[in-house]
Scaffold this motif. Structure first.
Motif, mmCIF file in Angstrom:
data_model
loop_
_atom_site.group_PDB
_atom_site.id
_atom_site.type_symbol
_atom_site.label_atom_id
_atom_site.label_comp_id
_atom_site.label_asym_id
_atom_site.label_seq_id
_atom_site.Cartn_x
_atom_site.Cartn_y
_atom_site.Cartn_z
ATOM 1 N N PHE A 132 52.145 6.814 -2.997
ATOM 2 C CA PHE A 132 51.573 5.739 -3.024
ATOM 3 C C PHE A 132 52.542 4.673 -4.371
ATOM 4 O O PHE A 132 51.164 3.303 -4.760
ATOM 5 C CB PHE A 132 49.858 6.773 -3.459
ATOM 6 N N ARG A 133 53.167 4.595 -4.713
ATOM 7 C CA ARG A 133 53.789 3.883 -5.166
ATOM 8 C C ARG A 133 53.831 2.808 -4.856
ATOM 9 O O ARG A 133 54.100 2.312 -3.950
ATOM 10 C CB ARG A 133 55.225 4.240 -5.435
ATOM 11 N N ARG A 134 54.015 1.524 -6.019
ATOM 12 C CA ARG A 134 54.429 0.388 -5.247
ATOM 13 C C ARG A 134 53.391 -0.273 -4.908
ATOM 14 O O ARG A 134 53.780 -1.242 -3.423
ATOM 15 C CB ARG A 134 55.585 -0.307 -4.996
ATOM 16 N N ARG A 135 52.550 0.068 -4.413
ATOM 17 C CA ARG A 135 51.556 -0.697 -4.042
ATOM 18 C C ARG A 135 49.868 -1.385 -5.065
ATOM 19 O O ARG A 135 48.612 -1.820 -4.131
ATOM 20 C CB ARG A 135 49.819 0.016 -3.209
ATOM 21 N N GLY A 136 50.377 -1.878 -6.033
ATOM 22 C CA GLY A 136 49.365 -1.913 -7.319
ATOM 23 C C GLY A 136 48.638 -1.664 -7.474
ATOM 24 O O GLY A 136 47.533 -2.324 -7.856
ATOM 25 N N ILE A 137 47.681 -0.425 -6.956
ATOM 26 C CA ILE A 137 46.666 1.054 -7.674
ATOM 27 C C ILE A 137 46.540 0.865 -8.884
ATOM 28 O O ILE A 137 47.507 0.704 -9.765
ATOM 29 C CB ILE A 137 47.086 2.072 -6.561
ATOM 30 N N VAL A 138 45.109 0.350 -9.512
ATOM 31 C CA VAL A 138 44.990 0.683 -10.904
ATOM 32 C C VAL A 138 44.648 1.534 -10.851
ATOM 33 O O VAL A 138 43.645 2.071 -10.472
ATOM 34 C CB VAL A 138 44.062 -0.482 -11.605
ATOM 35 N N VAL A 139 45.312 2.591 -11.494
ATOM 36 C CA VAL A 139 44.037 3.969 -12.493
ATOM 37 C C VAL A 139 43.709 3.738 -13.901
ATOM 38 O O VAL A 139 44.206 3.519 -14.669
ATOM 39 C CB VAL A 139 45.140 5.469 -12.259
ATOM 40 N N LEU A 140 42.533 4.744 -13.847
ATOM 41 C CA LEU A 140 42.495 5.277 -15.193
ATOM 42 C C LEU A 140 43.072 6.246 -15.328
ATOM 43 O O LEU A 140 43.869 7.488 -15.609
ATOM 44 C CB LEU A 140 41.156 6.021 -14.778
ATOM 45 N N THR A 141 43.417 5.924 -17.109
ATOM 46 C CA THR A 141 44.319 6.484 -18.019
ATOM 47 C C THR A 141 44.465 6.971 -19.499
ATOM 48 O O THR A 141 43.206 5.747 -19.892
ATOM 49 C CB THR A 141 46.032 5.872 -18.092
ATOM 50 N N SER A 142 43.713 8.284 -20.311
ATOM 51 C CA SER A 142 43.596 8.202 -21.284
ATOM 52 C C SER A 142 44.234 7.574 -22.325
ATOM 53 O O SER A 142 46.055 7.192 -22.149
ATOM 54 C CB SER A 142 43.404 10.161 -21.577
ATOM 55 N N GLU A 143 44.039 7.361 -23.797
ATOM 56 C CA GLU A 143 44.329 6.925 -24.177
ATOM 57 C C GLU A 143 44.791 7.749 -25.760
ATOM 58 O O GLU A 143 45.586 7.325 -26.591
ATOM 59 C CB GLU A 143 43.095 5.815 -25.238
ATOM 60 N N ASN A 144 45.024 8.871 -25.292
ATOM 61 C CA ASN A 144 45.902 9.522 -26.527
ATOM 62 C C ASN A 144 47.719 9.810 -25.684
ATOM 63 O O ASN A 144 47.992 9.117 -25.010
ATOM 64 C CB ASN A 144 45.448 10.879 -26.836
ATOM 65 N N PHE A 145 48.691 10.713 -26.845
ATOM 66 C CA PHE A 145 49.281 10.459 -27.073
ATOM 67 C C PHE A 145 50.405 11.101 -25.035
ATOM 68 O O PHE A 145 51.097 10.232 -24.751
ATOM 69 C CB PHE A 145 50.116 11.709 -27.660
ATOM 70 N N ASP A 146 49.581 11.893 -24.848
ATOM 71 C CA ASP A 146 49.711 12.240 -23.160
ATOM 72 C C ASP A 146 49.084 10.664 -22.610
ATOM 73 O O ASP A 146 50.458 10.838 -21.487
ATOM 74 C CB ASP A 146 48.933 13.537 -22.487
ATOM 75 N N GLY A 147 48.405 10.285 -22.532
ATOM 76 C CA GLY A 147 47.831 9.112 -21.619
ATOM 77 C C GLY A 147 49.482 8.400 -21.722
ATOM 78 O O GLY A 147 49.222 7.572 -21.175
ATOM 79 N N GLU A 148 49.691 8.776 -23.043
ATOM 80 C CA GLU A 148 50.568 6.892 -23.391
ATOM 81 C C GLU A 148 52.126 7.186 -21.968
ATOM 82 O O GLU A 148 52.078 6.511 -21.415
ATOM 83 C CB GLU A 148 51.145 6.896 -24.674
ATOM 84 N N TRP A 149 53.036 8.459 -22.328
ATOM 85 C CA TRP A 149 53.762 8.715 -21.611
ATOM 86 C C TRP A 149 53.572 8.318 -20.218
ATOM 87 O O TRP A 149 54.646 8.391 -19.328
ATOM 88 C CB TRP A 149 54.578 10.358 -22.031
#
Length: 240
Positions: free
Chosen positions: A75-92
């Motif tokens: 699903f790359r390059r479709r402009g989808i917005v996803v929820l990611t954590s604010e911790n270190f793992d979420g950063e990378w």
């Protein structure tokens, strides 16, 4: 749902940790891109996603966290917005998916979740789809959390559940049993019918929709397994 103050992120004070996150993201992007380019895709039910888009709405794409790798590539390059954590793992993780053309709303079920949902709602109002690993970020695995249902209620947009399954893969020992397709594997993608949630839904309705979403994902998982043995699947190439 009540808002929470932003959590402290002490790892950001470390230049070494910031560089580590950036390095993981850069290498991870290249590895996933190289692997994804070898995969063969077979799809069923794409008309459900196409119908939502034709109807002028944005899909809330929902799936299990353990299939995040093939989903990220397909699903790359479709402009989808996803929820990611604010911790270190979420950063990378954010660093990888942003390179694949995704947007990110930072938060999790334990920190900043309501704030991130509001950001997702704003992004959807601006014409962008949303993506949800419904059992993330920490599980329990294959138990749907209500975030996607709440977003559907807030925005009036439908949830489009899907599942991916590779015929040859490695399974990691992580909490979500992440599936990593082997090079040149065939990956089946099965989408289900959209699930709508009324704007005036009560708590009991939210829970009913959550259970319904969970049930649909299990059904799609079974269908994806059967699709790998079918000779009539629709080709679903995602090469740029």
């Amino acid at each position: 749902m009540t808002d929470e103050t932003a959590p402290a992120r002490p790892w950001r004070a470390s230049r070494v940790k910031r560089l580590e996150a950036a390095a993981i993201a850069a290498v991870g992007y290249r590895l996933i891109g190289a692997l994804g380019s070898t995969l063969d895709w077979r799809a069923e039910g794409l008309e459900h996603l196409e119908g939502v888009v034709r109807g002028g709405r944005q899909p809330i794409m929902a799936f299990w966290h353990g299939r995040i790798l093939p989903a990220t590539y397909y699903f790359r390059r479709r402009g989808i917005v996803v929820l990611t954590s604010e911790n270190f793992d979420g950063e990378w993780i954010a660093g990888i998916i942003e390179r694949f053309g995704y947007g990110t709303a930072r938060g999790s079920s334990s920190h900043g979740g309501p704030r991130a949902l509001l950001q997702l709602a704003r992004d959807m109002a601006g014409g962008r789809p949303a993506g949800f690993t419904v059992d993330g970020p920490r599980g329990p695995a294959r138990v749907a959390q209500p975030g996607a249902v709440w977003l559907a209620r807030i925005t009036g947009n439908p949830i489009v559940p899907f599942h991916l399954e590779a015929d040859r893969h490695w399974t990691l020992g992580s909490w979500d049993r992440t599936q990593v397709p082997k090079p040149y594997a065939t990956v089946s993608l099965v989408m289900g019918e959209p699930l709508t949630v009324a704007r005036d839904a009560e708590d009991s309705d939210i829970e009913s929709a959550r259970r319904d979403l969970e049930r649909r994902l299990f059904e799609l998982e079974a269908r994806a397994g059967r699709l790998l043995g079918s000779q009539t699947a629709r080709p679903a190439s995602r090469h740029d």
